[in-house]
Enzyme design. Structure first.
Site, mmCIF file in Angstrom:
data_model
loop_
_atom_site.group_PDB
_atom_site.id
_atom_site.type_symbol
_atom_site.label_atom_id
_atom_site.label_comp_id
_atom_site.label_asym_id
_atom_site.label_seq_id
_atom_site.Cartn_x
_atom_site.Cartn_y
_atom_site.Cartn_z
ATOM 1 N N ASN A 8 0.838 -1.213 0.000
ATOM 2 C CA ASN A 8 0.000 0.000 0.000
ATOM 3 C C ASN A 8 0.864 1.251 0.000
ATOM 4 O O ASN A 8 0.540 2.238 -0.665
ATOM 5 C CB ASN A 8 -0.964 -0.012 1.189
ATOM 6 N N MET A 81 0.669 -2.880 12.184
ATOM 7 C CA MET A 81 0.011 -3.995 12.868
ATOM 8 C C MET A 81 -0.053 -3.866 14.386
ATOM 9 O O MET A 81 -0.238 -4.850 15.084
ATOM 10 C CB MET A 81 0.723 -5.313 12.507
ATOM 11 N N HIS A 100 -8.048 -1.274 5.989
ATOM 12 C CA HIS A 100 -8.287 -2.597 6.577
ATOM 13 C C HIS A 100 -8.930 -3.495 5.511
ATOM 14 O O HIS A 100 -9.830 -3.047 4.798
ATOM 15 C CB HIS A 100 -9.225 -2.455 7.791
#
Ligand code: GRF
Length: 216
Positions: A8, A81, A100
């Site tokens: 990402n 995380m 998410h």
């Protein structure tokens, strides 16, 4: 802020480079020294920092100093995380977003794609949302949907979701950078967007469709 692979992050870097996103990534913070995403940042000449996440408060203190030093205006969690310190989250209220891999509020936490498969849902996807202190919660800005295919396993579904993550994250961030997103009573309003009015069915009835075309 990352903890791992960094795909990402890569999508955000590419969008900034292509000027599809009027933003500059000034710093990549990783909670893991070994995160492959750090190499992606370095290759793009973005400064990096590793803050081992042993203690929530200590992490927040170091992160705060670094973000301040770099005059960061906005924080994106991209595969980060760890649960963040609540005061840190409050300090970045409506200036910190997360991605998410589920259609929140379903399937918070770890292994969201595995949870979706176990629930037998027909559609899965991803969500970009403002961050609040509780895990994977906060006002939803955008979502992207993918169908679950018969015979999907966690890897196949995750790969299908990841593809749309890489489209959704830069897209949402651009809307924010353009000043078109605001939070009103814990819901998000987006200016100047069009919402499609289409029905998407999964599964689609090919037998029924065939009969319909016989009938002309
Ligand atoms: C993504 O699936 C993201 O939604 C979740 O963690 C994963 C990170 O992947 N929060 P990457 O590090 O961006 O490749």
């Amino acid at each position: 802020m990352i903890s791992g692979r960094g795909s990402n992050l890569q999508a955000l870097i590419a969008a900034c480079a292509a000027e599809a996103l009027p933003a500059k990534i000034s710093l990549v913070i990783s909670s893991h020294e070994e995160a492959p995403g750090l190499r992606i940042a370095t290759a793009a000449r973005i400064p990096t920092a590793v803050i081992p996440h042993r203690d929530r408060g200590a992490f927040a203190a170091v992160a705060k100093a670094l973000l301040c030093d770099k005059r960061v205006e906005f924080v994106c969690l991209a595969g980060f995380m760890r649960l963040l310190d609540a005061n840190f989250v409050e300090a970045w209220r409506d200036r910190m977003i997360n991605i998410h891999p589920s259609l929140l509020p379903s399937f918070r936490g770890l292994h969201a794609q595995r949870q979706a498969l176990a629930a037998g849902v027909r559609f899965a996807g991803c969500t970009v949302h403002f961050v609040r202190p509780e895990l994977d919660s906060g006002p939803i800005i955008g979502q992207a949907v993918v169908p679950v295919h018969p015979g999907d396993d966690e890897n196949r579904l995750s790969a299908r979701i990841l593809e749309v993550e890489h489209r959704l994250y830069p897209y949402v961030l651009r809307l924010i950078a353009e000043g078109r997103v605001r939070v009103v009573a814990e819901r998000v309003e987006v200016a100047g967007v069009w919402v499609p009015d289409m029905a998407i069915l999964n599964p689609q009835d090919i037998l029924g469709d065939r009969l319909a075309s016989f009938r002309g």
